[in-house]
Design a protein around this motif. Structure first.
Motif, PDB file in Angstrom:
ATOM      1  N   SER A 287       0.814  -1.227   0.000  1.00  0.00           N
ATOM      2  CA  SER A 287       0.000   0.000   0.000  1.00  0.00           C
ATOM      3  C   SER A 287       0.841   1.269   0.000  1.00  0.00           C
ATOM      4  N   GLY A 288       2.157   1.128  -0.197  1.00  0.00           N
ATOM      5  CA  GLY A 288       3.022   2.306  -0.153  1.00  0.00           C
ATOM      6  C   GLY A 288       2.929   3.159  -1.400  1.00  0.00           C
ATOM      7  N   ILE A 289       3.152   4.447  -1.223  1.00  0.00           N
ATOM      8  CA  ILE A 289       3.221   5.378  -2.350  1.00  0.00           C
ATOM      9  C   ILE A 289       4.424   6.295  -2.159  1.00  0.00           C
ATOM     10  N   LEU A 290       4.917   6.849  -3.268  1.00  0.00           N
ATOM     11  CA  LEU A 290       5.982   7.865  -3.246  1.00  0.00           C
ATOM     12  C   LEU A 290       5.404   9.161  -3.782  1.00  0.00           C
ATOM     13  N   LYS A 291       5.635  10.251  -3.050  1.00  0.00           N
ATOM     14  CA  LYS A 291       5.147  11.548  -3.503  1.00  0.00           C
ATOM     15  C   LYS A 291       6.179  12.631  -3.214  1.00  0.00           C
ATOM     16  N   VAL A 292       6.002  13.765  -3.862  1.00  0.00           N
ATOM     17  CA  VAL A 292       6.829  14.948  -3.621  1.00  0.00           C
ATOM     18  C   VAL A 292       5.942  16.003  -2.994  1.00  0.00           C
ATOM     19  N   SER A 293       6.315  16.473  -1.806  1.00  0.00           N
ATOM     20  CA  SER A 293       5.513  17.499  -1.148  1.00  0.00           C
ATOM     21  C   SER A 293       5.739  18.842  -1.823  1.00  0.00           C
ATOM     22  N   SER A 294       4.873  19.781  -1.523  1.00  0.00           N
ATOM     23  CA  SER A 294       4.976  21.107  -2.141  1.00  0.00           C
ATOM     24  C   SER A 294       6.222  21.860  -1.706  1.00  0.00           C
ATOM     25  N   ASN A 295       6.813  21.454  -0.586  1.00  0.00           N
ATOM     26  CA  ASN A 295       8.065  22.104  -0.154  1.00  0.00           C
ATOM     27  C   ASN A 295       9.294  21.292  -0.563  1.00  0.00           C
ATOM     28  N   GLY A 296       9.137  20.386  -1.541  1.00  0.00           N
ATOM     29  CA  GLY A 296      10.276  19.716  -2.154  1.00  0.00           C
ATOM     30  C   GLY A 296      10.840  18.553  -1.376  1.00  0.00           C
ATOM     31  N   ILE A 297      10.024  17.853  -0.589  1.00  0.00           N
ATOM     32  CA  ILE A 297      10.492  16.696   0.174  1.00  0.00           C
ATOM     33  C   ILE A 297       9.881  15.429  -0.410  1.00  0.00           C
ATOM     34  N   LEU A 298      10.746  14.449  -0.730  1.00  0.00           N
ATOM     35  CA  LEU A 298      10.274  13.134  -1.157  1.00  0.00           C
ATOM     36  C   LEU A 298       9.790  12.377   0.070  1.00  0.00           C
ATOM     37  N   GLU A 299       8.653  11.693  -0.050  1.00  0.00           N
ATOM     38  CA  GLU A 299       8.106  10.941   1.075  1.00  0.00           C
ATOM     39  C   GLU A 299       7.586   9.593   0.593  1.00  0.00           C
ATOM     40  N   ILE A 300       7.896   8.535   1.383  1.00  0.00           N
ATOM     41  CA  ILE A 300       7.263   7.237   1.190  1.00  0.00           C
ATOM     42  C   ILE A 300       6.207   7.118   2.282  1.00  0.00           C
ATOM     43  N   VAL A 301       4.964   6.942   1.850  1.00  0.00           N
ATOM     44  CA  VAL A 301       3.836   6.922   2.787  1.00  0.00           C
ATOM     45  C   VAL A 301       3.164   5.557   2.727  1.00  0.00           C
ATOM     46  N   SER A 302       2.924   4.987   3.896  1.00  0.00           N
ATOM     47  CA  SER A 302       2.142   3.760   4.001  1.00  0.00           C
ATOM     48  C   SER A 302       0.667   4.142   4.088  1.00  0.00           C
ATOM     49  N   VAL A 303      -0.059   3.903   2.997  1.00  0.00           N
ATOM     50  CA  VAL A 303      -1.452   4.336   2.919  1.00  0.00           C
ATOM     51  C   VAL A 303      -2.324   3.411   3.774  1.00  0.00           C
ATOM     52  N   GLY A 304      -3.132   3.986   4.637  1.00  0.00           N
ATOM     53  CA  GLY A 304      -4.018   3.219   5.507  1.00  0.00           C
ATOM     54  C   GLY A 304      -4.762   4.157   6.416  1.00  0.00           C
ATOM     55  N   ASN A 305      -5.084   3.678   7.594  1.00  0.00           N
ATOM     56  CA  ASN A 305      -5.827   4.500   8.545  1.00  0.00           C
ATOM     57  C   ASN A 305      -5.051   5.733   8.973  1.00  0.00           C
TER      58      ASN A 305
END
Length: 736
Positions: free
Chosen positions: A89-107
């Protein structure tokens, strides 16, 4: 109605996700996009791919970068090494302030990894993440890079990466192995650039220093790799300036390559072979290399894998704990037989072809040469050794060590290490190898000793087989004992007792001039001002002999081997066994026995037995040409001529190509001399010329034009003429 509403919302969500996915660029990721588990982005040239993967355990998911068209061993970078996802369920995104994040999608939508070095307080406008075709994942704000994966290597080094420190940002780039081939979490082994002292690469296993790779020597890092096969060359480089210090590696001619730190701590430089679909190892450290273990032989111990045992003590040192050494435990190392003092009782010994010691306790100056480096170490009581840092820089770049010398390896490099030892009082030790400045001369053996007050001395001992005898011994004592000049070697004493006959001189630390100007590496120490200084000093010494001393002395054997150099490269004329003293009114004399060294003997002396102060001037002229050209007059050869050096110089002058005879390092207008005795200047004129840069007259063709013999000793009987001396014999004596 409720069911219809939920269905509509799900459809809208699906459409939004579809739009987001379809609008994603091939190699980029913006804040309005995301990468789900199963999605990837590919670099513009199709070389690299980024996405989620499982290396061994299918339950653990990691975000990584890999070679797209390589079937195995393709992973080159992993983001969340410490925090694997246990779902898809993980995703990779770029925040608006230029930070890469791996997020475990769930509750809770937990962030399990981020490029957190980018400050969230800084305003970033339209950041974009992009996977480049060299494998680097970057975050950019327009053209400015604000983060890159190359600053955080894992177990794999790619061309374009740097191992080392950015002195502006403080970023420190190092390699960390995987825990196992199927577990990318950080393993035991770390390779980093240590910048304490002169920078060097180190490898640790956990908290223990495992291996040290010698500092950059201008060509390579000794100990980093050993050749596996005759394949594509590996290029490496070292950069050190006020902004950064780093090391780089690249494989020439390979599109797909990597440097890999395996879970066992071995380093391999590898290239992908399409035809066999395998990685080919080009260079690698030896996994069973005994001497690779850091500090195996302890302080002042040297390791040589070809010896049994592999450890030994440096010259002048002995095992600290003999019983441990006998049991093959060398970690306690070695201690000096005589403790180092702070004065003239210390000397330097050299070990050639070594991996230089641990440089964390070193000091360096990249602009001074070997001679200046030695003087720096000599003046500092805490200095234990010195060496040249860059073997390609023409002899410049000084390294000094303070404290114990650790992790020295023999037969594993090209460097020379000069280490300091103390000589025992009342001892005279003989160095059995020529050119250390001790050795053999025409008089006999030359030894080195130390007086009770700590002064170093050179002792010449007359051997029974010497070509010189008691007459030359007495002649030298008579001549030099009454002479005192800064450019004459000083006789401190002599001994005649029973069969023992010895002369005791001040010790000359930089050996004889011939060992410097005719040696490829040592000659690099001498620039033109130093060579001019030496020429000037020899001229002043001869002027004293010919004019200013209480005796008028003709040396008769002036040559490069009979000019010694002290600690500051000041020249001192030595070996007066063949010298002749004149009374004040005498200017020349005849002899039926011509003595000296072939190549330095003046024509009128060789042919007619006539010698004078001008005989020494001829020898001086030859010596000047040797100093300027770096070539010997004796044995000089040219592919198009049979001339000796004098003939070659004469032709070069005639054809206006005189600059070609100059030592390549030097570019200057050099002094010239002539061969006819009446045309030669006196030494007083020479000194004036050197002092005031007078314009010299053009030279005439030399009398000794061709090299007639390459033999070491020459003896010729001359046919008498109306100007000759019957039974004239030329005898070559090699002196010191």
């Amino acid at each position: 109605m409720e069911g219809i509403s939920i269905t509509i919302l799900m459809l809208i969500y699906g459409v939004i996700c579809s739009i987001l996915t379809s609008s994603m660029g091939v190699d980029t990721l913006s804040p309005t996009q995301l990468i789900k588990d199963g999605d990837t982005i590919i670099s513009s040239g199709g070389m690299f791919e980024l996405g989620f993967f499982s290396p061994g355990n299918p339950k653990n998911r990691y975000l990584g970068i890999w070679y797209k068209n390589v079937s195995n061993g393709a992973i080159v970078w992993v983001a969340n090494r410490d925090t694997p996802l246990n779902t898809t369920s993980g995703i990779l995104k770029v925040s608006s302030n230029g930070i890469l994040e791996i997020v475990s999608v769930g509750n809770t939508n937990t962030t399990i990894w981020s490029s957190s070095n980018v400050s969230s307080k800084k305003v970033i406008i339209n950041p974009v993440a992009q996977l480049l075709d060299n494998g680097n994942l970057v975050i950019r704000e327009k053209s400015r890079t604000i983060w890159q994966s190359f600053d955080y290597p894992g177990d794999t080094y790619l061309t374009g990466m740097k191992i080392g420190k950015d002195l502006i940002t403080g970023i420190d780039r190092w390699m960390v192995s995987w825990k196992s081939p199927n577990d990318p979490s950080p393993g035991e082994y770390v390779i980093w650039m240590d910048t304490n002292g002169f920078p060097q690469l180190l490898e640790r296993q956990g908290s223990v220093l495992h291996t040290r790779f010698a500092p950059w020597n201008g060509l390579s890092v000794i100990g980093l790799s050993s050749v596996i096969g005759n394949v594509m060359p590996v290029m490496n480089d070292f950069v050190m300036n006020e902004k950064e210090i780093y090391f780089t590696i690249s494989v020439d001619g390979s599109a797909i390559s990597k440097t890999y730190l395996d879970p066992d701590g071995n380093i391999k430089v590898m290239s992908w072979v399409d035809s066999t679909q395998t990685w080919q190892t080009i260079l690698a450290t030896k996994p069973n290399d005994t001497c690779a273990q850091y500090g195996l032989c302890g302080p002042y111990g040297t390791c040589n894998g070809g010896n049994v045992p592999v450890c030994s003590c440096m010259e002048g040192f002995e095992p600290k704990r003999a019983e441990e050494w006998n049991a093959r435990n060398w970690s306690s190392g070695c201690v000096p037989r005589t403790p180092l003092g702070c004065g003239d009782g210390n000397v330097f010994k050299v070990i050639s072809g070594v991996k230089l010691p641990d440089t964390r306790s070193s000091w360096y100056n990249l602009s001074i040469n070997l001679g200046e480096c030695k003087m720096e170490c000599s003046r500092n009581c805490s200095c234990t050794a010195y060496a040249i840092s860059n073997i390609t820089s023409g002899g410049n770049g000084c390294l000094l060590w303070f404290g114990d010398l650790m992790d020295v390896r023999e037969s594993d490099g090209t460097e020379d290490l000069y280490f300091k030892i103390a000589l025992s009082k009342f001892t005279i030790e003989r160095n059995k190898s020529l050119g250390k400045p001790l050795g053999q001369g025409g008089f006999g053996s030359v030894y080195k000793g130390v007086l009770e007050d700590g002064r170093e001395i050179a002792v010449k001992r007359l051997s029974k087989s010497s070509r010189q005898g008691i007459d030359e011994f007495k002649n030298e004592v008579r001549c030099i004992a009454k002479l005192q000049h800064r450019n004459l070697v000083k006789l401190l004493g002599y001994c005649i007792q029973g069969d023992e006959t010895m002369l005791i001189y001040e010790y000359m630390a930089n050996k004889s001039l011939d060992l410097t100007i005719f040696d490829v590496s040592r000659s690099l120490m001498l620039d033109w001002p130093q060579r001019f200084h030496i020429i000037h000093g020899i001229a002043r010494g001869l002027l004293y002999l010919h004019q200013d001393s209480r005796l008028r002395v003709i040396h008769r054997d002036l040559k490069a081997a009979n000019v010694l150099l002290d600690n500051d490269m000041n020249p001192k004329i030595s070996d007066f066994g063949l010298a002749r003293r004149f009374k004040g009114y005498e200017t020349e004399a005849n002899t039926n026995k011509v003595v000296g060294t072939y190549g330095y003997i003046a024509p009128e002396y060789a042919v007619h037995g006539l010698f004078s102060v001008k005989s020494d001037v001829f020898s001086f002229g030859v010596l000047v040409l040797e100093i300027v050209s770096g070539k010997k007059n004796r044995g000089f050869s040219h592919k198009e001529q049979r001339d000796n050096l004098l003939g070659h110089v004469s032709l070069a002058y005639a054809y206006s190509t005189i600059v070609k005879i100059i030592c390549p390092k030097l570019r200057f207008n050099f002094p010239k001399s002539d061969h006819h005795a009446e045309d030669r200047p006196t030494m007083s004129s020479v000194v004036v010329m050197l002092d005031h840069e007078s314009i010299l007259p053009p030279p005439k063709q030399p009398a000794f034009y061709t090299e007639v013999s390459s033999c070491e000793n020459v003896e010729l009987s001359m046919t008498p003429t109306h100007n000759s001396v019957n039974n004239v014999t030329i005898t070559t004596l090699n002196g010191r």
